[in-house]
Design a protein around this motif. Structure first.
Motif, PDB file in Angstrom:
ATOM      1  N   VAL A  31      27.964  58.103  52.254  1.00 62.37           N
ATOM      2  CA  VAL A  31      28.626  57.146  51.369  1.00 62.37           C
ATOM      3  C   VAL A  31      28.116  57.217  49.934  1.00 62.37           C
ATOM      4  CG1 VAL A  31      29.177  55.546  53.233  1.00 62.37           C
ATOM      5  CG2 VAL A  31      27.031  55.297  51.995  1.00 62.37           C
ATOM      6  N   ALA A  32      27.306  58.202  49.613  1.00 62.43           N
ATOM      7  CA  ALA A  32      26.728  58.287  48.269  1.00 62.43           C
ATOM      8  C   ALA A  32      27.803  58.473  47.203  1.00 62.43           C
ATOM      9  CB  ALA A  32      25.704  59.413  48.209  1.00 62.43           C
ATOM     10  N   ILE A  33      28.716  59.422  47.410  1.00 62.01           N
ATOM     11  CA  ILE A  33      29.755  59.672  46.399  1.00 62.01           C
ATOM     12  C   ILE A  33      30.742  58.511  46.308  1.00 62.01           C
ATOM     13  CG2 ILE A  33      31.688  61.188  45.785  1.00 62.01           C
ATOM     14  CD1 ILE A  33      29.938  63.520  46.751  1.00 62.01           C
ATOM     15  N   PRO A  34      31.250  57.974  47.443  1.00 61.48           N
ATOM     16  CA  PRO A  34      32.139  56.810  47.315  1.00 61.48           C
ATOM     17  C   PRO A  34      31.457  55.605  46.655  1.00 61.48           C
ATOM     18  CG  PRO A  34      32.354  57.744  49.502  1.00 61.48           C
ATOM     19  CD  PRO A  34      31.232  58.460  48.828  1.00 61.48           C
ATOM     20  N   MET A  35      30.186  55.379  46.975  1.00 60.68           N
ATOM     21  CA  MET A  35      29.471  54.266  46.335  1.00 60.68           C
ATOM     22  C   MET A  35      29.320  54.522  44.835  1.00 60.68           C
ATOM     23  SD  MET A  35      28.943  51.941  48.529  1.00 60.68           S
ATOM     24  CE  MET A  35      27.765  50.896  47.757  1.00 60.68           C
ATOM     25  N   PHE A  36      29.018  55.742  44.464  1.00 55.82           N
ATOM     26  CA  PHE A  36      28.906  56.080  43.050  1.00 55.82           C
ATOM     27  C   PHE A  36      30.217  55.815  42.321  1.00 55.82           C
ATOM     28  CE2 PHE A  36      29.625  59.235  39.701  1.00 55.82           C
ATOM     29  CZ  PHE A  36      28.636  58.846  38.815  1.00 55.82           C
ATOM     30  N   LEU A  37      31.322  56.233  42.923  1.00 52.39           N
ATOM     31  CA  LEU A  37      32.630  56.028  42.287  1.00 52.39           C
ATOM     32  C   LEU A  37      32.966  54.537  42.176  1.00 52.39           C
ATOM     33  CD1 LEU A  37      34.642  58.927  43.958  1.00 52.39           C
ATOM     34  CD2 LEU A  37      33.691  58.844  41.639  1.00 52.39           C
ATOM     35  N   MET A  38      32.674  53.779  43.229  1.00 49.56           N
ATOM     36  CA  MET A  38      32.937  52.333  43.172  1.00 49.56           C
ATOM     37  C   MET A  38      32.042  51.653  42.146  1.00 49.56           C
ATOM     38  SD  MET A  38      33.780  50.996  47.036  1.00 49.56           S
ATOM     39  CE  MET A  38      32.193  51.376  47.688  1.00 49.56           C
ATOM     40  N   TYR A  39      30.772  52.018  42.126  1.00 56.63           N
ATOM     41  CA  TYR A  39      29.846  51.410  41.170  1.00 56.63           C
ATOM     42  C   TYR A  39      30.229  51.752  39.739  1.00 56.63           C
ATOM     43  CZ  TYR A  39      26.401  49.393  44.324  1.00 56.63           C
ATOM     44  OH  TYR A  39      25.762  48.599  45.224  1.00 56.63           O
ATOM     45  N   ARG A  40      30.670  52.976  39.509  1.00 54.02           N
ATOM     46  CA  ARG A  40      31.090  53.364  38.164  1.00 54.02           C
ATOM     47  C   ARG A  40      32.324  52.575  37.745  1.00 54.02           C
ATOM     48  NH1 ARG A  40      32.658  59.425  37.176  1.00 54.02           N
ATOM     49  NH2 ARG A  40      34.472  58.678  38.301  1.00 54.02           N
ATOM     50  N   ALA A  41      33.259  52.347  38.673  1.00 52.61           N
ATOM     51  CA  ALA A  41      34.479  51.595  38.362  1.00 52.61           C
ATOM     52  C   ALA A  41      34.172  50.137  38.050  1.00 52.61           C
ATOM     53  CB  ALA A  41      35.470  51.692  39.522  1.00 52.61           C
ATOM     54  N   VAL A  42      33.189  49.576  38.713  1.00 46.58           N
ATOM     55  CA  VAL A  42      32.850  48.161  38.526  1.00 46.58           C
ATOM     56  C   VAL A  42      31.827  47.961  37.414  1.00 46.58           C
ATOM     57  CG1 VAL A  42      31.910  46.133  39.740  1.00 46.58           C
ATOM     58  CG2 VAL A  42      33.373  47.697  40.955  1.00 46.58           C
ATOM     59  N   GLY A  43      31.139  49.021  37.037  1.00 49.51           N
ATOM     60  CA  GLY A  43      30.143  48.907  35.976  1.00 49.51           C
ATOM     61  C   GLY A  43      28.748  48.613  36.481  1.00 49.51           C
ATOM     62  N   LEU A  44      28.455  48.923  37.738  1.00 42.76           N
ATOM     63  CA  LEU A  44      27.127  48.677  38.294  1.00 42.76           C
ATOM     64  C   LEU A  44      26.262  49.929  38.321  1.00 42.76           C
ATOM     65  CD1 LEU A  44      27.961  46.302  41.280  1.00 42.76           C
ATOM     66  CD2 LEU A  44      26.896  45.717  39.110  1.00 42.76           C
ATOM     67  N   ASN A  45      26.729  50.992  37.692  1.00 42.75           N
ATOM     68  CA  ASN A  45      25.951  52.227  37.631  1.00 42.75           C
ATOM     69  C   ASN A  45      24.631  51.975  36.912  1.00 42.75           C
ATOM     70  OD1 ASN A  45      26.924  54.393  38.938  1.00 42.75           O
ATOM     71  ND2 ASN A  45      27.531  55.522  37.110  1.00 42.75           N
TER      72      ASN A  45
END
Length: 124
Positions: A31-45
């Protein structure tokens, strides 16, 4: 959640508990890549709150499963006696169940801390 599963009749309890535990069977790297994409979309990166949410999400399923075992070991009669003595269900939970479950809560906290510590790759 563990207290609810331990003390109350829930429709489909075995299925729900299996679903909760099955989330733990998934390797975190999947789930590393999906979490990265979701976090980037929400601004939690690259944020502390994002990391906290991630660790809570990964440890929650195991915590519920482990704490249910500890809650099952606490006799229901203790709570029933407290209710007869005039305690509300909330008072019985805080004054009877939580002190009895303190060792289980401590053990679960240590396991979750070690798991989060070992997942340093996410933070890195």
């Amino acid at each position: 959640t563990a207290y609810g599963f331990s003390r109350f009749k829930i429709a489909g309890e075995a299925d729900l508990l299996f679903f909760i535990l099955s989330t733990r069977m998934l390797p975190p790297v999947v789930v590393a890549i999906p979490m990265f994409l979701m976090y980037r979309a929400v601004g939690l990166n690259d944020s502390h709150i994002g990391l906290i949410i991630l660790y809570v999400a990964f440890n929650l399923s195991f915590s519920v499963w482990l704490m249910k075992g500890f809650m099952d070991e606490i006799p229901k009669e203790y709570e029933e006696a407290a209710l007869v003595d005039g305690y509300t269900r909330m008072q019985a939970f805080f004054k009877i169940v939580l002190p009895e479950a303190a060792t289980g809560i401590a053990a679960t906290a240590v396991v979750c801390f070690i798991t989060a510590w070992n997942e340093y790759a996410f933070a890195l």
